[in-house]
Design a protein around this motif. Structure first.
Motif, PDB file in Angstrom:
ATOM      1  N   GLY A  42       0.818  -1.213   0.000  1.00  0.00           N
ATOM      2  CA  GLY A  42       0.000   0.000   0.000  1.00  0.00           C
ATOM      3  C   GLY A  42       0.851   1.261   0.000  1.00  0.00           C
ATOM      4  N   ARG A  43       1.957   1.255   0.744  1.00  0.00           N
ATOM      5  CA  ARG A  43       2.855   2.420   0.762  1.00  0.00           C
ATOM      6  C   ARG A  43       3.446   2.661  -0.628  1.00  0.00           C
ATOM      7  NH1 ARG A  43       3.817   0.805   6.376  1.00  0.00           N
ATOM      8  NH2 ARG A  43       5.281  -0.851   5.842  1.00  0.00           N
ATOM      9  N   HIS A  44       3.782   1.584  -1.326  1.00  0.00           N
ATOM     10  CA  HIS A  44       4.351   1.769  -2.658  1.00  0.00           C
ATOM     11  C   HIS A  44       3.302   2.162  -3.692  1.00  0.00           C
ATOM     12  CE1 HIS A  44       7.837  -0.325  -0.828  1.00  0.00           C
ATOM     13  NE2 HIS A  44       8.405   0.701  -1.412  1.00  0.00           N
ATOM     14  N   VAL A  45       2.085   1.721  -3.478  1.00  0.00           N
ATOM     15  CA  VAL A  45       0.997   2.182  -4.360  1.00  0.00           C
ATOM     16  C   VAL A  45       0.816   3.695  -4.178  1.00  0.00           C
ATOM     17  CG1 VAL A  45      -1.484   2.079  -4.802  1.00  0.00           C
ATOM     18  CG2 VAL A  45      -0.194  -0.044  -4.447  1.00  0.00           C
ATOM     19  N   GLU A  46       0.850   4.169  -2.936  1.00  0.00           N
ATOM     20  CA  GLU A  46       0.722   5.614  -2.686  1.00  0.00           C
ATOM     21  C   GLU A  46       1.875   6.377  -3.332  1.00  0.00           C
ATOM     22  OE1 GLU A  46      -2.007   7.053  -1.620  1.00  0.00           O
ATOM     23  OE2 GLU A  46      -2.698   4.967  -1.622  1.00  0.00           O
ATOM     24  N   GLU A  47       3.083   5.818  -3.204  1.00  0.00           N
ATOM     25  CA  GLU A  47       4.267   6.452  -3.817  1.00  0.00           C
ATOM     26  C   GLU A  47       4.109   6.516  -5.343  1.00  0.00           C
ATOM     27  OE1 GLU A  47       6.840   7.961  -2.555  1.00  0.00           O
ATOM     28  OE2 GLU A  47       7.960   8.166  -4.429  1.00  0.00           O
ATOM     29  N   ALA A  48       3.625   5.411  -5.925  1.00  0.00           N
ATOM     30  CA  ALA A  48       3.427   5.386  -7.386  1.00  0.00           C
ATOM     31  C   ALA A  48       2.403   6.434  -7.812  1.00  0.00           C
ATOM     32  CB  ALA A  48       2.988   3.990  -7.833  1.00  0.00           C
ATOM     33  N   LYS A  49       1.349   6.586  -7.004  1.00  0.00           N
ATOM     34  CA  LYS A  49       0.312   7.571  -7.346  1.00  0.00           C
ATOM     35  C   LYS A  49       0.845   8.995  -7.270  1.00  0.00           C
ATOM     36  CE  LYS A  49      -3.850   4.912  -6.181  1.00  0.00           C
ATOM     37  NZ  LYS A  49      -4.847   4.618  -5.119  1.00  0.00           N
ATOM     38  N   GLU A  66       5.990  -1.245 -13.571  1.00  0.00           N
ATOM     39  CA  GLU A  66       7.357  -1.739 -13.423  1.00  0.00           C
ATOM     40  C   GLU A  66       7.926  -1.351 -12.057  1.00  0.00           C
ATOM     41  OE1 GLU A  66      11.013  -2.379 -16.578  1.00  0.00           O
ATOM     42  OE2 GLU A  66       9.525  -0.827 -16.955  1.00  0.00           O
ATOM     43  N   PHE A  67       7.677  -0.120 -11.656  1.00  0.00           N
ATOM     44  CA  PHE A  67       8.086   0.365 -10.334  1.00  0.00           C
ATOM     45  C   PHE A  67       7.501  -0.521  -9.224  1.00  0.00           C
ATOM     46  CE2 PHE A  67       6.514   2.861  -6.688  1.00  0.00           C
ATOM     47  CZ  PHE A  67       7.656   3.503  -6.232  1.00  0.00           C
ATOM     48  N   LEU A  68       6.215  -0.804  -9.313  1.00  0.00           N
ATOM     49  CA  LEU A  68       5.563  -1.601  -8.278  1.00  0.00           C
ATOM     50  C   LEU A  68       6.128  -3.016  -8.233  1.00  0.00           C
ATOM     51  CD1 LEU A  68       1.951  -0.219  -8.708  1.00  0.00           C
ATOM     52  CD2 LEU A  68       3.355  -0.050  -6.639  1.00  0.00           C
ATOM     53  N   MET A  69       6.388  -3.600  -9.407  1.00  0.00           N
ATOM     54  CA  MET A  69       6.955  -4.954  -9.419  1.00  0.00           C
ATOM     55  C   MET A  69       8.353  -4.970  -8.826  1.00  0.00           C
ATOM     56  SD  MET A  69       5.231  -7.459 -10.020  1.00  0.00           S
ATOM     57  CE  MET A  69       6.683  -8.505  -9.911  1.00  0.00           C
ATOM     58  N   ASP A  70       9.177  -3.964  -9.184  1.00  0.00           N
ATOM     59  CA  ASP A  70      10.536  -3.925  -8.643  1.00  0.00           C
ATOM     60  C   ASP A  70      10.497  -3.842  -7.119  1.00  0.00           C
ATOM     61  OD1 ASP A  70      11.620  -4.118 -11.140  1.00  0.00           O
ATOM     62  OD2 ASP A  70      12.237  -2.020 -11.296  1.00  0.00           O
ATOM     63  N   TYR A  71       9.564  -3.053  -6.585  1.00  0.00           N
ATOM     64  CA  TYR A  71       9.477  -2.936  -5.131  1.00  0.00           C
ATOM     65  C   TYR A  71       8.876  -4.165  -4.471  1.00  0.00           C
ATOM     66  CZ  TYR A  71      11.721   1.392  -4.342  1.00  0.00           C
ATOM     67  OH  TYR A  71      12.688   2.336  -4.220  1.00  0.00           O
ATOM     68  N   LEU A  72       7.888  -4.737  -5.125  1.00  0.00           N
ATOM     69  CA  LEU A  72       7.310  -5.966  -4.594  1.00  0.00           C
ATOM     70  C   LEU A  72       8.379  -7.037  -4.405  1.00  0.00           C
ATOM     71  CD1 LEU A  72       3.967  -6.530  -6.473  1.00  0.00           C
ATOM     72  CD2 LEU A  72       4.392  -7.034  -4.072  1.00  0.00           C
ATOM     73  N   LYS A  73       9.246  -7.155  -5.422  1.00  0.00           N
ATOM     74  CA  LYS A  73      10.284  -8.191  -5.396  1.00  0.00           C
ATOM     75  C   LYS A  73      11.229  -8.032  -4.217  1.00  0.00           C
ATOM     76  CE  LYS A  73      10.033 -10.838  -9.130  1.00  0.00           C
ATOM     77  NZ  LYS A  73      10.263 -12.289  -9.151  1.00  0.00           N
ATOM     78  N   THR A  74      11.536  -6.786  -3.846  1.00  0.00           N
ATOM     79  CA  THR A  74      12.601  -6.568  -2.866  1.00  0.00           C
ATOM     80  C   THR A  74      12.111  -6.090  -1.506  1.00  0.00           C
ATOM     81  OG1 THR A  74      12.875  -4.316  -3.710  1.00  0.00           O
ATOM     82  CG2 THR A  74      14.314  -6.012  -4.627  1.00  0.00           C
ATOM     83  N   ARG A  75      10.882  -5.559  -1.424  1.00  0.00           N
ATOM     84  CA  ARG A  75      10.435  -4.940  -0.173  1.00  0.00           C
ATOM     85  C   ARG A  75       9.195  -5.580   0.435  1.00  0.00           C
ATOM     86  NH1 ARG A  75      13.714  -1.211   2.252  1.00  0.00           N
ATOM     87  NH2 ARG A  75      11.885  -0.043   2.943  1.00  0.00           N
ATOM     88  N   ALA A  76       8.394  -6.227  -0.376  1.00  0.00           N
ATOM     89  CA  ALA A  76       7.162  -6.790   0.187  1.00  0.00           C
ATOM     90  C   ALA A  76       7.491  -8.103   0.902  1.00  0.00           C
ATOM     91  CB  ALA A  76       6.139  -7.023  -0.916  1.00  0.00           C
ATOM     92  N   PRO A  77       6.990  -8.282   2.130  1.00  0.00           N
ATOM     93  CA  PRO A  77       7.380  -9.439   2.939  1.00  0.00           C
ATOM     94  C   PRO A  77       6.678 -10.732   2.527  1.00  0.00           C
ATOM     95  CG  PRO A  77       5.934  -7.998   4.194  1.00  0.00           C
ATOM     96  CD  PRO A  77       6.168  -7.321   2.876  1.00  0.00           C
ATOM     97  N   PHE A  78       7.231 -11.323   1.458  1.00  0.00           N
ATOM     98  CA  PHE A  78       6.819 -12.643   0.976  1.00  0.00           C
ATOM     99  C   PHE A  78       8.088 -13.477   0.812  1.00  0.00           C
ATOM    100  CE2 PHE A  78       3.574  -9.783  -0.605  1.00  0.00           C
ATOM    101  CZ  PHE A  78       2.377 -10.485  -0.461  1.00  0.00           C
ATOM    102  N   TRP A  79       7.941 -14.781   1.058  1.00  0.00           N
ATOM    103  CA  TRP A  79       9.089 -15.679   0.893  1.00  0.00           C
ATOM    104  C   TRP A  79       8.625 -16.922   0.164  1.00  0.00           C
ATOM    105  CZ3 TRP A  79       7.627 -13.121   5.274  1.00  0.00           C
ATOM    106  CH2 TRP A  79       8.449 -12.048   5.636  1.00  0.00           C
ATOM    107  N   ALA A  85      15.230  -2.432  -8.176  1.00  0.00           N
ATOM    108  CA  ALA A  85      14.508  -1.524  -7.277  1.00  0.00           C
ATOM    109  C   ALA A  85      15.317  -0.251  -7.052  1.00  0.00           C
ATOM    110  CB  ALA A  85      14.208  -2.223  -5.951  1.00  0.00           C
ATOM    111  N   GLY A  86      16.647  -0.385  -7.016  1.00  0.00           N
ATOM    112  CA  GLY A  86      17.524   0.757  -6.750  1.00  0.00           C
ATOM    113  C   GLY A  86      17.415   1.864  -7.773  1.00  0.00           C
TER     114      GLY A  86
END
Lengths: 157, 83, 157, 83
Positions: free
Chosen positions: A62-69, A110-123, A145-146
């Motif tokens: 949700g934080r990254h969705v807000e950032e993208a918006k 693309e931004f959201l996917m890059d962040y999902l991969k590195t920041r969203a807590p999934f394993w 993501a960088g």
């Protein structure tokens, strides 16, 4: 809510339908589907088992969705992420972004996917006939993501 | 305080979460990792290589230097591999 | 054939289904849908009427699909483009690209869209209550397509 | 030779295509545009601003300097607005 975590199969058409329903300002819809492959590290797999941090996963995305918006003129964002057991061919993650024009929708997805991969807590754990093991994180994903950090600094200058 | 573990950290410690009474000497997330390491073999194994352990305070990513202060829950997990 | 020009509505799910059917190497699917908006140049429209150059449209898109396949490790590409009368909310163009990993699929979909906009022989006419007129080309689209030329030069150096 | 017109060029000329016998003096696409312009008011109107006219020989984009030579069909159209 535009972020959904689910144990059930993800249907791209159903997820994206409501992004354009009843509105005539959407000119571009970009959809990314991350699909479970039948191989990992060169050997066949039976399934992936996904674990997540309930609550934090939704909040972090949700934080990254807000950032993208903030960064792009988006009209809508929809994200769905599987947890539990996912078999080859099934969608693990779906990211959809709508905008009046294509550039914003592409960049945001693309931004959201890059962040999902590195920041969203999934394993992810690989399940094979011979046993299970956890997938290691990729440096390549951190690099992907960088690049968004760099452009935010440039934008501020 | 509630402490949560995920993925192979959870597996190594053998539980998904626990309530822990922290001594006052434990001020940062890094301090907490060091303190947990001494609690037993399973913790020593889980925090064997602190560089690959990530942490969150109240569901927000933090660095090891982050102060615990009034945190309600702290989570430890490996680098994320979602998406 | 991965390029299809049609007078019938485009169904994204149907178009993309065959890209992953029966194969387990697809890890990423990027889909772009260009949708007819209800407004053009600040005023409501009734429809867009699309004309194309039969034969050349398929060939020109096909050339760019081949170029995309040379540039990125794609597993599949699917493009559908409407001609004739298209009403607000309907999909005008659909571009889908699959790959093992997301970067190639995103880049290829964006590359193909940039080229479609500036090189594929289609022309849009706006239909309004007050009459019809042809849409003018955007310099912005030429600039978007131009960036791929630059990177091909860089890659060759 | 087959000559095709699209979009507002087609509308201005009033037909989608025609077969034309070219004089030998017409060697390039640019020559052909200038020659067509003199065929009548509708052509003069269509090719009024040659800078916004694009051309293709045998379904491949070409510049005005392109030689017609053995072309089977030549098309004239405005800048593309698909996608």
């Amino acid at each position: 809510m535009s972020v959904r975590i689910t144990e059930a199969p993800i249907d791209a058409a159903a997820e994206t339908a409501e992004l354009s329903r009843g509105r005539s300002d959407v000119g571009a819809l970009v959809t990314f589907a991350g699909i479970c492959r039948g191989e990992e590290e060169g050997a066949p797999i039976a399934a992936l088992v996904l674990e997540h941090y309930p609550g934090m996963a939704e909040e972090e995305i949700g934080r990254h969705v807000e950032e993208a918006k903030k960064r792009w003129p988006l009209l809508g964002v929809r994200i769905a992420h599987r947890v539990g057991r996912v078999t080859p061919g099934e969608t693990i993650v779906l990211v959809a972004a709508t905008s009046m024009h294509r550039q914003a929708a592409f960049a945001a997805a693309e931004f959201l996917m890059d962040y999902l991969k590195t920041r969203a807590p999934f394993w992810k754990k690989v399940e094979r006939a011979g046993g299970t093991h956890w997938i290691a994180a990729h440096d390549k994903d951190d690099a992907a993501a960088g690049r968004w950090k760099k452009s935010s600094r440039e934008a501020a200058e | 305080m509630k402490v949560l573990y995920f993925a192979w950290i959870r597996e190594r410690i053998g539980k998904p979460e626990e309530d822990i009474e922290l001594p006052v000497s434990v001020a940062t997330v890094g301090d907490l990792m060091n303190w947990l390491k001494k609690r037993g073999e399973e913790y020593a194994y889980a925090f064997d290589n602190p560089k690959v352990v990530r942490a969150a305070i109240d569901k927000v990513h933090v660095e090891p230097a982050a102060k615990i202060a009034s945190a309600r829950e702290i989570a430890f997990f490996p680098p994320m591999t979602g998406g």
